[in-house]
Design a protein around this motif. Structure first.
Motif, mmCIF file in Angstrom:
data_model
loop_
_atom_site.group_PDB
_atom_site.id
_atom_site.type_symbol
_atom_site.label_atom_id
_atom_site.label_comp_id
_atom_site.label_asym_id
_atom_site.label_seq_id
_atom_site.Cartn_x
_atom_site.Cartn_y
_atom_site.Cartn_z
ATOM 1 N N LEU A 84 0.841 -1.191 0.000
ATOM 2 C CA LEU A 84 0.000 0.000 0.000
ATOM 3 C C LEU A 84 0.878 1.242 0.000
ATOM 4 O O LEU A 84 1.842 1.318 0.773
ATOM 5 C CB LEU A 84 -0.910 0.015 1.232
ATOM 6 C CG LEU A 84 -1.798 -1.220 1.457
ATOM 7 C CD1 LEU A 84 -2.617 -1.052 2.718
ATOM 8 C CD2 LEU A 84 -2.693 -1.463 0.251
ATOM 9 N N GLN A 99 1.412 5.753 -0.871
ATOM 10 C CA GLN A 99 0.928 7.100 -1.159
ATOM 11 C C GLN A 99 1.291 7.523 -2.582
ATOM 12 O O GLN A 99 1.029 8.648 -2.979
ATOM 13 C CB GLN A 99 1.506 8.089 -0.144
ATOM 14 C CG GLN A 99 0.995 7.863 1.268
ATOM 15 C CD GLN A 99 1.666 8.773 2.282
ATOM 16 O OE1 GLN A 99 2.858 9.054 2.186
ATOM 17 N NE2 GLN A 99 0.914 9.230 3.261
ATOM 18 N N THR A 144 1.654 5.565 -6.766
ATOM 19 C CA THR A 144 1.175 4.409 -7.531
ATOM 20 C C THR A 144 2.139 3.240 -7.361
ATOM 21 O O THR A 144 3.358 3.404 -7.511
ATOM 22 C CB THR A 144 1.047 4.763 -9.029
ATOM 23 O OG1 THR A 144 0.113 5.833 -9.154
ATOM 24 C CG2 THR A 144 0.579 3.573 -9.824
ATOM 25 N N GLY A 165 -2.625 -1.735 -3.452
ATOM 26 C CA GLY A 165 -3.837 -0.944 -3.297
ATOM 27 C C GLY A 165 -3.925 0.165 -4.321
ATOM 28 O O GLY A 165 -3.080 0.306 -5.211
ATOM 29 N N GLU A 166 -4.949 0.991 -4.170
ATOM 30 C CA GLU A 166 -5.130 2.134 -5.061
ATOM 31 C C GLU A 166 -4.162 3.252 -4.693
ATOM 32 O O GLU A 166 -3.620 3.300 -3.592
ATOM 33 C CB GLU A 166 -6.577 2.642 -4.965
ATOM 34 C CG GLU A 166 -7.624 1.630 -5.404
ATOM 35 C CD GLU A 166 -7.529 1.303 -6.875
ATOM 36 O OE1 GLU A 166 -7.144 2.207 -7.660
ATOM 37 O OE2 GLU A 166 -7.817 0.150 -7.246
ATOM 38 N N TYR A 167 -3.964 4.163 -5.612
ATOM 39 C CA TYR A 167 -3.072 5.301 -5.400
ATOM 40 C C TYR A 167 -3.517 6.135 -4.187
ATOM 41 O O TYR A 167 -4.667 6.545 -4.088
ATOM 42 C CB TYR A 167 -3.051 6.182 -6.655
ATOM 43 C CG TYR A 167 -2.548 7.589 -6.423
ATOM 44 C CD1 TYR A 167 -1.218 7.825 -6.110
ATOM 45 C CD2 TYR A 167 -3.427 8.675 -6.493
ATOM 46 C CE1 TYR A 167 -0.753 9.111 -5.883
ATOM 47 C CE2 TYR A 167 -2.975 9.969 -6.269
ATOM 48 C CZ TYR A 167 -1.630 10.181 -5.963
ATOM 49 O OH TYR A 167 -1.181 11.456 -5.734
ATOM 50 N N ASP A 168 -2.592 6.335 -3.243
ATOM 51 C CA ASP A 168 -2.799 7.174 -2.062
ATOM 52 C C ASP A 168 -4.111 6.843 -1.343
ATOM 53 O O ASP A 168 -4.863 7.732 -0.952
ATOM 54 C CB ASP A 168 -2.774 8.653 -2.463
ATOM 55 C CG ASP A 168 -2.485 9.555 -1.265
ATOM 56 O OD1 ASP A 168 -2.102 9.029 -0.205
ATOM 57 O OD2 ASP A 168 -2.656 10.782 -1.392
ATOM 58 N N ASN A 169 -4.336 5.538 -1.166
ATOM 59 C CA ASN A 169 -5.578 5.079 -0.547
ATOM 60 C C ASN A 169 -5.257 4.153 0.633
ATOM 61 O O ASN A 169 -5.985 3.218 0.916
ATOM 62 C CB ASN A 169 -6.417 4.325 -1.586
ATOM 63 C CG ASN A 169 -7.901 4.405 -1.312
ATOM 64 O OD1 ASN A 169 -8.410 5.461 -0.969
ATOM 65 N ND2 ASN A 169 -8.595 3.292 -1.478
ATOM 66 N N TYR A 221 -5.194 4.391 4.003
ATOM 67 C CA TYR A 221 -6.097 4.234 5.144
ATOM 68 C C TYR A 221 -7.296 3.352 4.780
ATOM 69 O O TYR A 221 -7.654 2.424 5.519
ATOM 70 C CB TYR A 221 -6.569 5.610 5.621
ATOM 71 C CG TYR A 221 -7.504 5.532 6.811
ATOM 72 C CD1 TYR A 221 -7.004 5.492 8.100
ATOM 73 C CD2 TYR A 221 -8.885 5.469 6.623
ATOM 74 C CE1 TYR A 221 -7.854 5.401 9.192
ATOM 75 C CE2 TYR A 221 -9.742 5.380 7.707
ATOM 76 C CZ TYR A 221 -9.224 5.346 8.990
ATOM 77 O OH TYR A 221 -10.065 5.242 10.059
ATOM 78 N N GLN A 222 -7.918 3.630 3.646
ATOM 79 C CA GLN A 222 -9.091 2.867 3.247
ATOM 80 C C GLN A 222 -8.732 1.405 2.975
ATOM 81 O O GLN A 222 -9.458 0.486 3.371
ATOM 82 C CB GLN A 222 -9.730 3.489 1.996
ATOM 83 C CG GLN A 222 -10.297 4.882 2.217
ATOM 84 C CD GLN A 222 -9.268 5.974 1.969
ATOM 85 O OE1 GLN A 222 -8.071 5.787 2.175
ATOM 86 N NE2 GLN A 222 -9.741 7.131 1.521
ATOM 87 N N ASP A 223 -7.581 1.188 2.309
ATOM 88 C CA ASP A 223 -7.204 -0.184 1.952
ATOM 89 C C ASP A 223 -6.837 -1.014 3.181
ATOM 90 O O ASP A 223 -7.203 -2.184 3.270
ATOM 91 C CB ASP A 223 -6.035 -0.165 0.964
ATOM 92 C CG ASP A 223 -6.463 0.240 -0.434
ATOM 93 O OD1 ASP A 223 -7.655 0.078 -0.754
ATOM 94 O OD2 ASP A 223 -5.612 0.718 -1.210
#
Length: 599
Positions: A44, A46, A48, A72-76, A78-80
């Motif tokens: 994960l 912050q 890509t 995970g997704e780009y700069d995601n 916390y959510q991931d």
């Protein structure tokens, strides 16, 4: 696949093709029916990470540690991490990759406030990971690409961008969760050159800041970190002598004619010896593997005043004219280790190729022609990266020196029983303390032969496992008349929560012991202590599992030998892959052991 593995392992594949190779490898791994058993790595960031994850997968696979790597997704982040579901895989590795966009944004907030913002964010991520029992975290540090408008001098002073990055990295390292590993992006990029490591145009288009070369280099360090938090560093470095730790052929120029110190070439070989001495002092076993007359090979250690290393620094010394793979196998047998614990250092390309082909488990260092580059090549190979160094690590060479004396005493004994009695072994069983957690985690991560379940608990996982009432762990320290082995074994036990069990039953989650003391009845001694502790806590029975692996056949019949009875329980979670055993604590039989209690 074999051709691809060799290309990646030997660094023959162009870095521009590594990402594509990784995607192919991941696709093949996920098609395998056993893919669910492979380690899961979650990356994960912050920035890509979709280019980096496949490269990590390719390198790990080529080095013999196939893993399912997802990102995970780009700069995601916390959510991931909040969505991370570890119900089926509590042993996954979580890699956290920050980026400097907010830290060096030039906002009105002071550098100190921006540092606190970033630290607060990562502490929150670590807390969520701990709640999900993630025991293995790899935290990457921050870096800068260009010094900024102040230039190198001003930006390195307090308040400047370079100083801010370094201050944040220092704070991150100090606050890391127990058992986590820190990857210094600042140091990696600095060593290899930021102009070739980063691609600002790539970041502008895709938010992926690394060049192909930078992505590959970072992935190699991440794989080294993955080894450090799972199996630990390689245990042995096997070194050639002539033109590897000194210049020239000792059989031709004599012990005082070899290049070592005083000259440019000699200083290079002295640096090699100093590096090897440092590895030995932190617990890496040093062994000699040389084509030489035995006495000639030993002479420089005995009479050359410029030698840094001594014969006592070597856990084994093979100098003869036999093929080096044969010598490596003999050394491995003598030390009681597998070849996948070895790193091989030799100036001869022909010898390196022979070992690569005949002993593929051995990590072979590709040395350059110039001896001045040997230390750099050895360091850049990353085989000795470690999360920490325990007391047992620093004393390992002493353990193996004492073991040599023990082997010599076997020939003097009239029987194995007489030999074991002559060792005068003293055991000290204790409940696990905080100070011993790193060593027990190390045993769980590195022990393959005497390991009943091969569960690789990290520090966080171990503490969580022992948190319920009734759970406990025991450690065993062992010494004998030749020396102190240190902490050599551990048993982890937890209450059995299966609703079908009406009697109060204790389950052995892990039972591990160092290969150094296999066959000396130390396992009987620890099991006696475990059974007594279970009885004292009011348990009626103890259950144990044996989960077979390619390396733990030596303990296949362990529980039966300990008086446990195999259970035909179709409801057991190990019924398909292993065996379940149980011993009633109404039986008072004490297992015979040659280990005596500490006074």
């Amino acid at each position: 696949m074999l051709v691809l593995r060799n290309a990646v392992k030997r660094r023959l594949l162009p870095v521009e093709q590594m990402e594509r190779a990784g995607r192919f490898i991941l696709r093949e791994l996920t098609r395998d029916p056993t893919a669910a058993r492979l380690p899961h790595v979650v990356l994960l960031g912050q920035c890509t990470t979709s280019w980096l994850a496949p490269v990590v997968a390719a390198i790990a696979w080529a080095e013999g540690s196939p893993s399912i790597v997802s990102d995970g997704e780009y700069d995601n982040v916390y959510q991931d991490v909040s969505r991370l579901d570890l119900a089926e895989d509590e042993s996954c590795i979580l890699i956290l990759l920050p980026w400097n966009r907010r830290l060096l944004s030039g906002s009105d907030r002071s550098p100190r406030a921006r540092i606190e913002d970033e630290l607060s964010f990562w502490r929150q991520i670590w807390r969520i990971a701990a709640e999900k029992h993630v025991g293995r975290i790899i935290q990457v540090g921050y870096d800068w690409i260009t010094p900024g408008p102040g230039g190198y001098h001003l930006e390195a002073r307090p308040g400047g961008g370079i100083h801010t990055v370094r201050s944040l990295n220092n704070a991150l390292q100090e606050m890391l969760p127990s058992g986590a590993f820190f990857v210094s992006l600042d140091d990696i990029a600095g060593q290899h050159g930021r102009q070739t490591f980063y691609d600002p145009r790539q970041y502008a288009w895709t938010k992926q800041p690394f060049t192909d070369a930078g992505c590959y280099l970072l992935a190699r360090h991440l794989c080294a970190a993955m080894r450090a938090v799972t199996v630990g560093p390689r245990k042995v470095i096997a070194v050639d002598l002539d033109n590897t730790i000194w210049g020239g052929l000792v059989g031709e120029v004599g012990p005082h004619g070899v290049s070592l110190g005083e000259t440019v070439e000699g200083e290079a070989f002295r640096a090699v010896q100093l590096h090897l001495k440092g590895l030995r002092e932190r617990g890496i076993l040093l062994v000699a593997c040389s084509k030489n007359n035995s006495q000639d090979a030993r002479e420089p250690f005995l009479s050359n005043p410029h030698m840094v290393l001594s014969l006592e620094d070597f856990a084994a010394f093979e100098a003869n004219w036999e093929p080096k793979p044969d010598n490596l196998r003999r050394i491995a047998h003598t030390l009681g280790l597998n070849l996948d614990s070895f790193v091989f250092l030799d100036d001869s390309a022909a010898e390196r190729e022979l070992v690569q082909q005949v002993c593929p488990e051995v990590a072979v260092i590709d040395l350059p022609d110039d001896p001045a580059e040997y230390v750099r090549a050895l360091s850049d190979a990353l085989w000795f990266e470690a999360r920490d160094v325990t007391l047992e690590d620093t004393q390992r060479s002493q353990y193996y020196a004492a073991e040599s004396m023990r082997r010599e005493s076997v020939s003097d004994a009239t029987s194995m029983e007489a030999y074991l009695a002559s060792l005068e072994m003293i055991g000290d069983v204790r409940e696990l303390t905080d100070a011993d957690v790193p060593r027990v985690v190390q045993l769980l991560g590195k022990t393959n032969q005497f390991n009943l379940t091969t569960r690789r608990h990290g520090e966080g996982e171990l503490r969580a496992l022992l948190s319920p009432p009734g759970a406990f762990a025991l450690t065993l320290r062992l010494r004998d008349r030749f020396g102190d082995h240190g902490l050599v074994a551990a048993a982890i036990a937890v209450p059995n929560a299966e609703a079908s069990i009406t009697k109060r039953t204790l389950s052995i989650d892990s039972f591990v012991m160092s290969c150094r003391v296999i066959g000396r009845t130390a396992e009987h001694y620890l099991m006696n202590a475990l059974l007594a502790a279970a009885h004292g806590r009011g348990y009626a029975a103890v259950r144990g599992e044996f989960v077979p692996t390619p390396k733990n056949a030596v303990v296949r019949d362990f529980y039966a030998a300990m008086g446990f009875v195999r259970q035909d329980d179709s409801r057991s979670r190990v019924s398909e892959v292993g065996s379940l055993y149980e011993r009633s604590l109404s039986e008072s039989t004490v297992l015979a052991s040659h280990v005596r209690h500490a006074v």
